[in-house]
Scaffold this motif. Structure first.
Motif, PDB file in Angstrom:
ATOM      1  N   LYS A 155      -7.512  27.524 -37.233  1.00  0.00           N
ATOM      2  CA  LYS A 155      -7.595  28.907 -36.780  1.00  0.00           C
ATOM      3  C   LYS A 155      -6.972  28.944 -35.390  1.00  0.00           C
ATOM      4  O   LYS A 155      -7.450  28.287 -34.472  1.00  0.00           O
ATOM      5  N   HIS A 158      -5.790  31.119 -32.196  1.00  0.00           N
ATOM      6  CA  HIS A 158      -5.887  32.350 -31.421  1.00  0.00           C
ATOM      7  C   HIS A 158      -4.727  32.388 -30.421  1.00  0.00           C
ATOM      8  O   HIS A 158      -4.584  31.486 -29.595  1.00  0.00           O
ATOM      9  N   ILE A 191      -4.434  34.437 -35.260  1.00  0.00           N
ATOM     10  CA  ILE A 191      -5.240  35.559 -34.789  1.00  0.00           C
ATOM     11  C   ILE A 191      -4.660  36.067 -33.473  1.00  0.00           C
ATOM     12  O   ILE A 191      -4.589  35.312 -32.493  1.00  0.00           O
ATOM     13  N   ASP A 211      -5.204  37.639 -30.333  1.00  0.00           N
ATOM     14  CA  ASP A 211      -6.404  37.869 -29.522  1.00  0.00           C
ATOM     15  C   ASP A 211      -6.039  38.671 -28.277  1.00  0.00           C
ATOM     16  O   ASP A 211      -5.078  38.344 -27.577  1.00  0.00           O
TER      17      ASP A 211
END
Length: 220
Positions: free
Chosen positions: A44, A46, A95, A97
């Motif tokens: 994952k 960011h 992601i 952010d």
């Protein structure tokens, strides 16, 4: 910012388009893989600041994937890294952010497999140079441009001395060292940049030093 040679200004040998957004991102991904010790099964990622705004157009996405796959900045497979990651069973989620960071080219990678996970924060500071600023909640300042060992240990008397004694025995020079702990007597982290890559037999010896929990290395 201090440059050691003209190549630091020009940038590294790399697959483009950007030394900051591509080469730097690849080096951060590769550092995460080295610290994890193997290829993760999932990630994952960011992205903050300009990384979040331009990561697809500037190749930050495939560069981070390439680093996690173990590719150097000049690997010709880099531009196909996202597809290769899927083929090899590495699931990656990006992601965007919106949180504010001190540097615009900042990325937080959370990677793992069925056994464990690791979290790092890295920044690309230009010319392909990077810094790792956080590891599993510990603040640090690791350039990623020199061989290094990261040693998780219990905050006890003699832990640091037992490590440096082993390095001195093998005539390994320490270029930079810092120690960080979350609380007195709890887990602590030694970050040691050295002048040469550390052989696995020396790592095994370091694992037997006083109060050591876990060791990882970054090679140059």
């Amino acid at each position: 910012m201090k440059y050691n040679s003209v190549f630091d200004i020009i940038g590294p040998v790399m697959v483009g388009p950007s030394s900051s957004h591509t080469a730097g991102a690849a080096r951060i991904g590769l550092a995460a893989r080295h610290l994890f010790g193997r290829q993760p099964k999932w990630a994952k990622i960011h992205l903050y600041g300009s990384f979040a705004k331009t990561y697809q157009g500037h190749g930050t996405d495939f560069a981070l994937a390439g680093g996690l796959l173990g590719y150097e900045t000049d690997d010709t497979r880099m531009s196909k890294a996202l597809n290769i990651a899927k083929e090899e069973g590495l699931e990656i989620e990006f992601i965007e952010d919106s949180a504010k960071t001190e540097h615009p080219n900042t990325v937080r990678l959370i990677i793992g497999d069925a056994k464990e996970q690791l979290e790092i924060v890295g920044i690309s500071i230009g010319g392909g140079k990077v810094e790792i600023t956080e590891l599993n909640g510990f603040e640090l300042r690791l350039s990623g441009n020199h061989p290094a060992i990261l040693i998780m240990h219990n905050d006890r008397f003699g832990a640091i001395a037992s490590v440096t004694k082993i390095l001195a025995k093998h005539e390994i020079n320490i270029g930079h060292m810092e120690v960080n702990r979350k609380d007195v007597g709890k887990e602590a982290l030694m970050v040691i940049e050295v002048d040469q890559n550390i052989e696995d037999d020396i790592l095994k010896e370091l694992e037997k030093a006083d109060h050591i929990i876990q060791i990882a290395k970054i090679v140059s």
